[in-house]
Design a protein around this motif. Sequence first.
Motif, mmCIF file in Angstrom:
data_model
loop_
_atom_site.group_PDB
_atom_site.id
_atom_site.type_symbol
_atom_site.label_atom_id
_atom_site.label_comp_id
_atom_site.label_asym_id
_atom_site.label_seq_id
_atom_site.Cartn_x
_atom_site.Cartn_y
_atom_site.Cartn_z
ATOM 1 N N ARG A 45 0.350 -1.897 -0.132
ATOM 2 C CA ARG A 45 0.076 0.045 -0.060
ATOM 3 C C ARG A 45 0.266 1.609 -0.148
ATOM 4 O O ARG A 45 0.438 2.428 0.936
ATOM 5 N N PRO A 46 1.823 1.604 -1.491
ATOM 6 C CA PRO A 46 2.839 2.809 -0.997
ATOM 7 C C PRO A 46 1.633 3.993 -0.967
ATOM 8 O O PRO A 46 2.511 4.940 -0.473
ATOM 9 N N LEU A 47 0.587 3.918 -1.171
ATOM 10 C CA LEU A 47 -0.714 5.070 -1.457
ATOM 11 C C LEU A 47 -0.416 5.745 0.280
ATOM 12 O O LEU A 47 -0.053 6.723 0.741
ATOM 13 N N LEU A 48 -0.715 4.753 1.410
ATOM 14 C CA LEU A 48 -0.843 4.921 2.273
ATOM 15 C C LEU A 48 -0.025 5.006 3.139
ATOM 16 O O LEU A 48 0.801 5.884 3.946
ATOM 17 N N ALA A 49 1.243 4.558 2.706
ATOM 18 C CA ALA A 49 2.815 5.082 3.070
ATOM 19 C C ALA A 49 3.050 6.164 2.691
ATOM 20 O O ALA A 49 3.953 6.612 3.661
ATOM 21 N N GLY A 50 3.365 7.158 1.691
ATOM 22 C CA GLY A 50 2.987 7.957 1.473
ATOM 23 C C GLY A 50 2.644 8.655 2.093
ATOM 24 O O GLY A 50 3.004 9.948 3.395
ATOM 25 N N ALA A 65 15.896 7.811 1.185
ATOM 26 C CA ALA A 65 16.167 6.130 0.586
ATOM 27 C C ALA A 65 15.184 5.356 0.428
ATOM 28 O O ALA A 65 15.204 4.623 -0.135
ATOM 29 N N ILE A 66 13.543 5.915 0.815
ATOM 30 C CA ILE A 66 12.213 5.115 0.260
ATOM 31 C C ILE A 66 12.177 5.110 -1.129
ATOM 32 O O ILE A 66 12.143 3.861 -1.473
ATOM 33 N N VAL A 67 12.580 6.108 -1.502
ATOM 34 C CA VAL A 67 12.476 5.925 -2.837
ATOM 35 C C VAL A 67 13.275 5.461 -4.170
ATOM 36 O O VAL A 67 12.854 4.406 -4.661
ATOM 37 N N VAL A 68 15.150 5.309 -3.392
ATOM 38 C CA VAL A 68 15.643 4.250 -3.907
ATOM 39 C C VAL A 68 15.603 2.629 -4.299
ATOM 40 O O VAL A 68 14.973 2.688 -4.824
ATOM 41 N N TRP A 69 14.692 2.137 -2.464
ATOM 42 C CA TRP A 69 13.998 0.921 -2.281
ATOM 43 C C TRP A 69 12.733 0.576 -3.136
ATOM 44 O O TRP A 69 12.643 -0.181 -4.430
ATOM 45 N N LEU A 70 11.822 1.596 -3.523
ATOM 46 C CA LEU A 70 10.581 1.699 -4.228
ATOM 47 C C LEU A 70 11.148 1.279 -5.625
ATOM 48 O O LEU A 70 10.797 0.216 -6.602
ATOM 49 N N LYS A 71 12.424 2.403 -6.002
ATOM 50 C CA LYS A 71 12.463 2.256 -7.660
ATOM 51 C C LYS A 71 13.189 0.611 -7.744
ATOM 52 O O LYS A 71 13.254 0.389 -8.685
ATOM 53 N N SER A 72 13.964 0.379 -6.886
ATOM 54 C CA SER A 72 14.600 -1.034 -7.469
ATOM 55 C C SER A 72 13.292 -2.138 -7.240
ATOM 56 O O SER A 72 14.072 -3.525 -7.919
ATOM 57 N N ARG A 73 12.117 -1.603 -7.075
ATOM 58 C CA ARG A 73 11.777 -2.893 -6.195
ATOM 59 C C ARG A 73 10.603 -3.123 -7.524
ATOM 60 O O ARG A 73 10.226 -4.032 -8.605
ATOM 61 N N GLN A 116 7.909 -0.432 -8.866
ATOM 62 C CA GLN A 116 6.653 -0.909 -8.666
ATOM 63 C C GLN A 116 5.734 0.250 -7.205
ATOM 64 O O GLN A 116 7.025 0.372 -5.975
ATOM 65 N N GLY A 117 5.278 1.369 -6.908
ATOM 66 C CA GLY A 117 5.050 1.152 -6.122
ATOM 67 C C GLY A 117 5.626 2.936 -5.921
ATOM 68 O O GLY A 117 4.838 4.168 -5.245
ATOM 69 N N LEU A 118 6.529 3.183 -6.706
ATOM 70 C CA LEU A 118 6.866 4.483 -6.543
ATOM 71 C C LEU A 118 6.077 5.985 -6.455
ATOM 72 O O LEU A 118 6.025 6.517 -5.963
ATOM 73 N N MET A 119 5.337 5.881 -7.787
ATOM 74 C CA MET A 119 4.694 7.139 -7.731
ATOM 75 C C MET A 119 3.399 7.440 -7.520
ATOM 76 O O MET A 119 3.326 8.608 -6.976
#
Length: 546
Positions: free
Chosen positions: A341-346, A365-373, A375-378
């Motif tokens: 749930r990246p929306l709720l995480a943001g 750091a979170i942006v880099v981690w999400l980018k490595s996955r 999905q969910g970054l935007m």
Amino acid sequence: MRLRNLLLLVVVLALAPALSAQEHGAGAGAGSPQIAPAPIGMPGWEVTSSPPLPIKETLSRSGQFYFDHLKQLTPGQTTALWLGLVTMLVLAFDWSRWLRPRNLVLVLLYGPALLFFDLDAQSTQFADPVAWSRFRLITTGIFGMQVLSLGWALFARLRGGSGQSFLPLRALRVLALLFLGLTLASSIVGEGADSSIYTNFGTQRMRERGKLPYGDPWLARGTACSYGPAIYLMILPAQLILDREPLNEAVDLPTTYERSRGMPVRLTVAALLLVTFVATVMLGATLGSREVGWTLAALVFSSPFTLGIGSDHSTLVGAMNISDTAPIAFVMLALLWLGRRPLLAGLALGQATACGFFPILMLPAIVVWLKSRGQGLMAFLAAFALIGLAYLALVWFGTETRGEENPAQVFLDCTFGVQERPNDPAGMRVGYGDSPFGFWGSHPRSRDLILGRPGSGENKPWKWLFLGLLVLMTSIRARRADPRLLIASCGALALGVQLVRLHAAGVHVMWYQPLLLAALLAIPSRVEAPGAGGEGEGSEALEARA
């Protein structure tokens, strides 16, 4: 003759008792021992003649009794210290190898509690050269252990734990819930420190005037208006419930003022603790197993840095301080929701930033981690930007200005300015920049050399260079999809940012200890697929049971 003798006998028999009593009294006065009161245990009590009250009335009129009773049941700093250390030794310490790195990290995380003990009371003894020198040694020890903890969070290879406990799962649950109950009770009856007292006061003024406390002419840009806007908004519902009507008129400079009770902020802290507890259990489960989740919760909520330590009267470190509790509650939620749930995480990270400001440093750091996955970054960035813009608009339109200052300048002066500028009692300008409390304040020469002398206008680059390097290193460490590295990086940021604070450096242990404990207890096989180089199950670890 017989008649006379008979009369004499009657007189003697009549006077005999009086003569005997007189002789006994004369003998007692001459030193004869008196008879001691007999230990017969005569009972005595007084019972009201009124009939018993109904149960509802009895309970409603016994509030102060139960409050005082609960206060006696909550642990003081001595109990909190030993309870936390014993729980750590039982649940987390590896007794098979005493010098295992895991044990050394636990010593670093819990060791400062011995130095924080009764530290608040020593702030009244700075005029004594011996006490001042001793305080310098204590703050140096705390600072040193926290620097080593930061080094572990940034550079160490996370080996993790087995996830197995000698206690069954039900026992772990009961233990964690008991510690939660102790922490909640302490938050209700505890006095708290400046953050809880003054945020409750600032919220009261905000309610009465309809504006944020920043720029309030009566508060004079002091401590009551130096915290994040989200904290004031979270306390407001409890004040509205407990005090249906404002206690004072909406006057800029009141001549008399009735202050709100401390219960609204205590109830707010209790609600935040419940959120933190649930997020801790679920985050631990995603990093290993249900046993890991409940073990993590038991460790966090039995910690002296949660139950409270520093003083028995005004807790220096602990959950009773809303500035300690509010940020970590939403940081834990953000990390829990990050995978699925990246929306709720943001939204959660944005709320944490509006509480304590420092969580914004976790964003790269979170942006880099999400980018490595992949999905969910935007969705995460959109939610974070949305709540950020909402709070910026609230500050801009809800802050009172005077003269040529704009709301942003007033806000920065009330928050960061209070922490950086020197105290000016003559000019009625509160400042903690020259505070002697903490490592930098007790080492003024090092402070002036590295951070700059407060009030001098010097712009030393070392603080900003350190923070920039810290953000860079944590972002690099979070490139892999291993959630343990991300959580350790966030803990490193929460720890590192307070190492360069001028006042009370390192006292916000609740900001980082739960995160570093989570990274320490995580089971590697559950968060990283063998041979996958960080991919596979590790990229999905924050999704399970979220």
